[in-house]
Design a protein around this motif. Structure first.
Motif, PDB file in Angstrom:
ATOM      1  N   TYR A  30       0.836  -1.218   0.000  1.00  0.00           N
ATOM      2  CA  TYR A  30       0.000   0.000   0.000  1.00  0.00           C
ATOM      3  C   TYR A  30       0.864   1.260   0.000  1.00  0.00           C
ATOM      4  O   TYR A  30       0.617   2.196  -0.779  1.00  0.00           O
ATOM      5  N   LEU A  31       1.869   1.305   0.866  1.00  0.00           N
ATOM      6  CA  LEU A  31       2.744   2.477   0.925  1.00  0.00           C
ATOM      7  C   LEU A  31       3.520   2.655  -0.376  1.00  0.00           C
ATOM      8  O   LEU A  31       3.719   3.785  -0.836  1.00  0.00           O
ATOM      9  N   ALA A  32       3.963   1.540  -0.949  1.00  0.00           N
ATOM     10  CA  ALA A  32       4.731   1.641  -2.195  1.00  0.00           C
ATOM     11  C   ALA A  32       3.873   2.149  -3.351  1.00  0.00           C
ATOM     12  O   ALA A  32       4.306   2.990  -4.145  1.00  0.00           O
ATOM     13  N   LEU A  33       2.638   1.652  -3.445  1.00  0.00           N
ATOM     14  CA  LEU A  33       1.777   2.011  -4.573  1.00  0.00           C
ATOM     15  C   LEU A  33       1.184   3.412  -4.444  1.00  0.00           C
ATOM     16  O   LEU A  33       1.095   4.155  -5.425  1.00  0.00           O
ATOM     17  N   PHE A  34       0.774   3.775  -3.232  1.00  0.00           N
ATOM     18  CA  PHE A  34       0.006   5.000  -3.063  1.00  0.00           C
ATOM     19  C   PHE A  34       0.807   6.143  -2.434  1.00  0.00           C
ATOM     20  O   PHE A  34       0.276   7.260  -2.314  1.00  0.00           O
ATOM     21  N   TYR A  35       2.042   5.891  -2.015  1.00  0.00           N
ATOM     22  CA  TYR A  35       2.871   6.957  -1.448  1.00  0.00           C
ATOM     23  C   TYR A  35       4.219   7.063  -2.168  1.00  0.00           C
ATOM     24  O   TYR A  35       4.557   8.125  -2.701  1.00  0.00           O
ATOM     25  N   ALA A  36       4.972   5.983  -2.148  1.00  0.00           N
ATOM     26  CA  ALA A  36       6.317   6.053  -2.711  1.00  0.00           C
ATOM     27  C   ALA A  36       6.280   6.291  -4.220  1.00  0.00           C
ATOM     28  O   ALA A  36       6.985   7.172  -4.740  1.00  0.00           O
ATOM     29  N   TYR A  37       5.466   5.531  -4.942  1.00  0.00           N
ATOM     30  CA  TYR A  37       5.423   5.689  -6.400  1.00  0.00           C
ATOM     31  C   TYR A  37       4.877   7.054  -6.830  1.00  0.00           C
ATOM     32  O   TYR A  37       5.469   7.696  -7.706  1.00  0.00           O
ATOM     33  N   PRO A  38       3.768   7.565  -6.234  1.00  0.00           N
ATOM     34  CA  PRO A  38       3.334   8.922  -6.608  1.00  0.00           C
ATOM     35  C   PRO A  38       4.372   9.996  -6.316  1.00  0.00           C
ATOM     36  O   PRO A  38       4.534  10.940  -7.102  1.00  0.00           O
ATOM     37  N   LEU A  39       5.095   9.858  -5.182  1.00  0.00           N
ATOM     38  CA  LEU A  39       6.138  10.834  -4.889  1.00  0.00           C
ATOM     39  C   LEU A  39       7.260  10.764  -5.918  1.00  0.00           C
ATOM     40  O   LEU A  39       7.790  11.802  -6.358  1.00  0.00           O
ATOM     41  N   TYR A  40       7.619   9.552  -6.294  1.00  0.00           N
ATOM     42  CA  TYR A  40       8.659   9.391  -7.324  1.00  0.00           C
ATOM     43  C   TYR A  40       8.201   9.996  -8.644  1.00  0.00           C
ATOM     44  O   TYR A  40       8.964  10.699  -9.316  1.00  0.00           O
ATOM     45  N   ARG A  41       6.955   9.730  -9.040  1.00  0.00           N
ATOM     46  CA  ARG A  41       6.443  10.264 -10.299  1.00  0.00           C
ATOM     47  C   ARG A  41       6.372  11.785 -10.259  1.00  0.00           C
ATOM     48  O   ARG A  41       6.669  12.460 -11.248  1.00  0.00           O
ATOM     49  N   ASN A  42       5.974  12.337  -9.124  1.00  0.00           N
ATOM     50  CA  ASN A  42       5.900  13.789  -9.004  1.00  0.00           C
ATOM     51  C   ASN A  42       7.288  14.411  -9.095  1.00  0.00           C
ATOM     52  O   ASN A  42       7.474  15.465  -9.715  1.00  0.00           O
ATOM     53  N   LEU A  43       8.270  13.760  -8.470  1.00  0.00           N
ATOM     54  CA  LEU A  43       9.641  14.250  -8.576  1.00  0.00           C
ATOM     55  C   LEU A  43      10.140  14.150 -10.007  1.00  0.00           C
ATOM     56  O   LEU A  43      10.816  15.073 -10.516  1.00  0.00           O
ATOM     57  N   ASP A  44       9.818  13.063 -10.680  1.00  0.00           N
ATOM     58  CA  ASP A  44      10.224  12.902 -12.081  1.00  0.00           C
ATOM     59  C   ASP A  44       9.563  13.959 -12.971  1.00  0.00           C
ATOM     60  O   ASP A  44      10.197  14.506 -13.872  1.00  0.00           O
ATOM     61  N   LEU A  45       8.288  14.256 -12.710  1.00  0.00           N
ATOM     62  CA  LEU A  45       7.603  15.292 -13.472  1.00  0.00           C
ATOM     63  C   LEU A  45       8.272  16.650 -13.317  1.00  0.00           C
ATOM     64  O   LEU A  45       8.382  17.422 -14.268  1.00  0.00           O
ATOM     65  N   SER A  46       8.721  16.932 -12.099  1.00  0.00           N
ATOM     66  CA  SER A  46       9.306  18.242 -11.838  1.00  0.00           C
ATOM     67  C   SER A  46      10.705  18.393 -12.420  1.00  0.00           C
ATOM     68  O   SER A  46      11.212  19.522 -12.511  1.00  0.00           O
ATOM     69  N   LEU A  47      11.341  17.288 -12.807  1.00  0.00           N
ATOM     70  CA  LEU A  47      12.706  17.347 -13.330  1.00  0.00           C
ATOM     71  C   LEU A  47      12.768  17.156 -14.849  1.00  0.00           C
ATOM     72  O   LEU A  47      13.855  17.090 -15.407  1.00  0.00           O
ATOM     73  N   ARG A  48      11.608  17.095 -15.490  1.00  0.00           N
ATOM     74  CA  ARG A  48      11.571  16.894 -16.942  1.00  0.00           C
ATOM     75  C   ARG A  48      10.613  17.890 -17.586  1.00  0.00           C
ATOM     76  O   ARG A  48       9.755  18.463 -16.918  1.00  0.00           O
ATOM     77  N   ASP A  49      10.771  18.068 -18.881  1.00  0.00           N
ATOM     78  CA  ASP A  49       9.913  18.974 -19.644  1.00  0.00           C
ATOM     79  C   ASP A  49       8.795  18.159 -20.285  1.00  0.00           C
ATOM     80  O   ASP A  49       8.885  17.725 -21.433  1.00  0.00           O
ATOM     81  N   TYR A  50       7.724  17.954 -19.508  1.00  0.00           N
ATOM     82  CA  TYR A  50       6.624  17.134 -19.970  1.00  0.00           C
ATOM     83  C   TYR A  50       5.606  17.966 -20.738  1.00  0.00           C
ATOM     84  O   TYR A  50       5.237  19.069 -20.327  1.00  0.00           O
ATOM     85  N   THR A  51       5.155  17.430 -21.859  1.00  0.00           N
ATOM     86  CA  THR A  51       4.001  17.938 -22.579  1.00  0.00           C
ATOM     87  C   THR A  51       2.948  16.825 -22.586  1.00  0.00           C
ATOM     88  O   THR A  51       3.185  15.734 -22.053  1.00  0.00           O
ATOM     89  N   VAL A  52       1.798  17.117 -23.189  1.00  0.00           N
ATOM     90  CA  VAL A  52       0.758  16.084 -23.250  1.00  0.00           C
ATOM     91  C   VAL A  52       1.255  14.866 -24.028  1.00  0.00           C
ATOM     92  O   VAL A  52       1.044  13.718 -23.637  1.00  0.00           O
TER      93      VAL A  52
END
Length: 325
Positions: free
Chosen positions: A50-72
């Protein structure tokens, strides 16, 4: 000679029998330890997943989003280029950053102070155990139990400039109408009032439970010593409520930092960004435009995560010092 030979003949047998008898308990103990470990991991597995799916992975994805130039397109295909801290620099240079930071700080601080003060006053009041105390306490829980969309919509109707009951009450006492939701001077105040109303019941419940754990003998001893009601509160109640108060303020801080529903439904962060906080700004950047800025929106969200983490570490450090002292 025969007796000595018999003893020597028996010694290896005893040693061998002893050596043969010792391993089974060791192996069974090892099996018990292993099975206990497997049982412990089995109980921990659901929480870990539960912690890995709903806490660790979203935090990782959010950090990855903030370090890349994402478009749609790159968000779907996953080929966004790495930009490092460019999104954070873009956020810090944005003219909305300073107002959003100030609004977040004011919104959080004012809500925490009033929610805690009103909740503590009500907890002390209901601690007197008068008639209808339980009924009134249950009624005070209604704002906390209502869905946030219902509470925010209700406050939007009450504070409406044209048909709100608040302006009607002000008109009845000779005060002109106030543009609570459409004036830059009042929009932040409006959402603060609504959020205080929603958060008071939580403080009431937690602080009331803390009051129940304070022995009545301490109040009796203080009264015998001549302490009045205020002195009993300040010298007995308030110091003994510090651990409960600390966790109440910490949870209230984390909740208030991420408040989005109330502000978005009532004012959408406006007018003219007058009630924009980091939570609403992050949503506006990521989802509020035709061309979403996923990277800057994730960067603003990470700033909120860091702020909550810092305050959490401060709380842990203070609690550790109090425990050592």
């Amino acid at each position: 000679m025969n007796h000595t030979t018999k003893l020597q003949a028996h010694r290896p047998t005893v040693a061998r029998s002893g050596a043969a008898a010792a391993p089974p308990p060791a192996r069974s103990a090892k099996r018990r330890i292993t099975s206990t470990q497997w049982a412990a991991w089995a109980f921990l597995a659901p929480v870990t997943v539960y912690l890995a799916l709903f806490y660790a992975y979203p935090l990782y994805r959010n950090l990855d989003l903030s370090l890349r130039d994402y478009t749609v397109r790159s968000f779907v295909q996953g080929d966004a280029p790495f930009t490092g801290l460019a999104n954070y620099r873009k956020v810090f240079a944005d003219p909305t950053f300073v107002p959003a930071l100030l609004h977040t700080a004011v919104f959080t601080a004012v809500c925490l102070v009033f929610q805690y003060a009103i909740g503590l006053a009500l907890a002390v009041f209901f601690n007197q155990h008068f008639r209808l105390s339980a009924t009134l306490r249950a009624l005070f829980l209604v704002p906390w139990l209502l869905p946030l969309i219902v509470s925010a919509s209700t406050w939007s109707w009450m504070l409406s400039s044209e048909s709100g009951v608040v302006n009607a009450a002000l008109h009845a006492v000779g005060i002109g109408p106030v543009n609570w939701l459409t004036s830059p001077s009042w929009s932040l105040t409006s959402v603060i009032i609504a959020n205080i109303w929603i958060g008071v019941p939580f403080n009431l419940v937690v602080l009331y439970s803390g009051l129940q754990s304070i022995p009545a003998s301490l109040y009796e001893a203080a009264a015998i010593d001549g302490a009045n009601a205020w002195q009993r509160f300040w010298r007995v109640t308030f110091p003994l409520l510090r651990p409960v108060s600390a966790i109440t303020l910490l949870l209230g801080l984390v909740y208030t930092l991420k408040v989005f529903d109330i502000i978005w439904i009532m004012t959408k962060g406006g007018p003219a960004d007058s009630s924009t906080t980091f939570a609403t700004w992050s949503y506006q950047l990521g989802f509020g435009n035709l061309l979403p800025a996923f990277g800057p929106g994730a960067a603003v969200g990470n700033l909120l995560v860091v702020a909550a983490l810092v305050f959490g570490l401060v709380y842990v450090r203070v609690q550790r010092k109090q425990g050592l002292s």
